[in-house]
Write an enzyme that holds these catalytic residues in place. Structure first.
Site, PDB file in Angstrom:
ATOM      1  N   LYS A 184     -30.080 -66.524 -29.215  1.00 42.44           N
ATOM      2  CA  LYS A 184     -31.006 -65.398 -29.382  1.00 42.44           C
ATOM      3  C   LYS A 184     -32.292 -65.968 -29.962  1.00 42.44           C
ATOM      4  O   LYS A 184     -32.264 -66.660 -30.988  1.00 42.44           O
ATOM      5  CB  LYS A 184     -30.425 -64.354 -30.337  1.00 42.44           C
ATOM      6  CG  LYS A 184     -31.240 -63.061 -30.389  1.00 42.44           C
ATOM      7  CD  LYS A 184     -30.988 -62.190 -29.173  1.00 42.44           C
ATOM      8  CE  LYS A 184     -31.814 -60.897 -29.220  1.00 42.44           C
ATOM      9  NZ  LYS A 184     -31.463 -59.970 -28.140  1.00 42.44           N
ATOM     10  N   SER A 228     -30.949 -64.576 -24.816  1.00 41.44           N
ATOM     11  CA  SER A 228     -31.665 -63.302 -24.858  1.00 41.44           C
ATOM     12  C   SER A 228     -32.704 -63.389 -25.963  1.00 41.44           C
ATOM     13  O   SER A 228     -32.690 -64.316 -26.776  1.00 41.44           O
ATOM     14  CB  SER A 228     -30.708 -62.122 -25.088  1.00 41.44           C
ATOM     15  OG  SER A 228     -29.976 -62.289 -26.287  1.00 41.44           O
TER      16      SER A 228
END
Length: 376
Positions: free
Chosen positions: A164, A238
């Site tokens: 992330k 992400s």
């Protein structure tokens, strides 16, 4: 010697702030302040850069984790890695997977490789580095650190790297430009030129660099989202505007683990490649019967992680599709991936992220699938 024992618990979420499943695990001493490594999951919301569902979930989880650990909320990231992917269109159930790691004393390591996990945080990634070499190098360094933490030395034993990273916002763009820097894009979407896509793909190339999948000599700012021959087969990334650092979790198999779990991965060739999903289950160790997962053995399946990236072409296996013309393509892409995985596994609590068009996460047109299975 001490070796790892890793467990994974999947908790469906009724709302973005639902921590009841985690609390039940804590009450049963299955998740403790000493063994919680990571919280990975899918959250309600749009999945876009301004997805308040994901931000809400992140805040609730950090508050819960701070209480579990007995530390201030702003110190939680030093102890537990959070990887939350927003948006659950179609048949993706919002959920959180808690990953724990205990250390146990053994006389000697076993001969069979079992699930091992490692975590690391990157150095701060300022907005001017998002989607560029600065991000690539920092994610690569964090991936290498996470491999060391997992006790994995051979990149071939790594089956999944979840990352992330920071995305861009109007505020962070203003910050960079006020300091005389440029940013990779002013488009805050996950479209072909969107900052979200650049962030995700730079992170994937960072993983590829760390694992030797992508040579450093071929990397530069201008290859991100341009040279699709460069990719990682194990990176699932992400991004979110709420992040300031990269957070990395490495999953692999090692003889220095006595976990009851194993992990395996495969790559689908396109959106309708159920065989690719089955391959991931097979590599992880699930039994098959007549070419399909044995229904009696599916109970050993713990969790599935998958990407669902929209291909850059308007064809699937030679036939025209209209997905690229659809203004809801980002959401539809995730929904298609969720349906594909659910059709094979028979469950909806699968981690499926994606929706962007083209990616360095997997080969052109293909998507990564990783499966965690309980050993028989």
């Amino acid at each position: 010697m001490k070796v790892q024992r890793v467990e994974m618990f999947v908790c469906p979420s009724a709302t973005p702030s639902d921590t009841s499943g985690l609390q039940a695990l804590a009450d049963a001493d299955r998740v403790t302040r000493d063994n919680l490594v990571a919280l990975v999951g899918k959250t309600d919301g749009t999945g876009f850069h301004d997805d308040w569902g994901r931000v809400w979930a992140d805040a609730a989880l950090r508050e819960w984790t701070a209480g579990l650990l007995g530390v201030p909320k702003d110190e939680v990231a030093k102890h537990v890695i959070f990887v939350l992917s927003g948006g659950c269109p179609g048949v993706i159930t919002p959920h959180i997977a808690a990953v724990t790691r205990d250390w146990v004393e053994v006389g000697q390591p076993g001969s069979e490789k079992r699930l091992a996990v490692g975590r690391a945080g990157s150095d701060a990634i300022p907005p001017e580095e998002v989607g560029r070499m600065g991000m690539i190098r920092k994610v690569a360094a964090a991936t290498e650190e996470a491999m060391k933490d997992a006790g994995i030395t051979d990149p071939k034993d790594v089956h999944l790297v979840m990352v992330k990273v920071p995305g861009l916002t109007v505020g962070s763009i203003k910050d960079a430009e006020s300091r005389g820097h440029t940013v990779v894009s002013h488009d805050l979407t996950f479209g072909p030129e969107g900052a979200g896509s650049y962030a995700n793909d730079a992170a994937a190339l960072g993983v590829g660099l760390a694992l030797g999948e992508v040579p450093e000599s071929k990397l530069a700012d201008d290859v991100v989202r341009r040279d699709w021959n460069l990719y990682s087969e194990v990176a699932m990334t992400s991004s979110g505007g709420e992040k300031r650092h990269g957070e990395v979790v490495v999953f692999g198999n090692s003889t220095a683990s006595v976990s009851a779990l194993r992990i395996g991965h495969a790559v689908t060739r396109d959106f309708i490649d159920a065989a690719g999903v089955r391959d991931a289950l097979r590599v992880a160790g699930l039994k098959f019967k007549d070419g399909l997962p044995d229904e009696a053995d599916l109970q050993r399946l713990v969790h599935v992680f998958a990407k669902s990236v929209i291909p850059g072409t308007d064809q699937v296996r030679g036939q025209h599709i209209t997905l690229l013309d659809d203004h809801n393509a980002y959401q539809i892409g995730k929904a298609l991936g969720g349906m594909l995985v659910a059709s094979v596994t028979g469950r909806t609590t699968n981690y499926v992220s994606g929706g962007e068009r083209n990616s360095h996460q997997g080969p052109p047109g293909g998507n990564i699938v990783a499966a965690v299975v309980r050993a028989d």
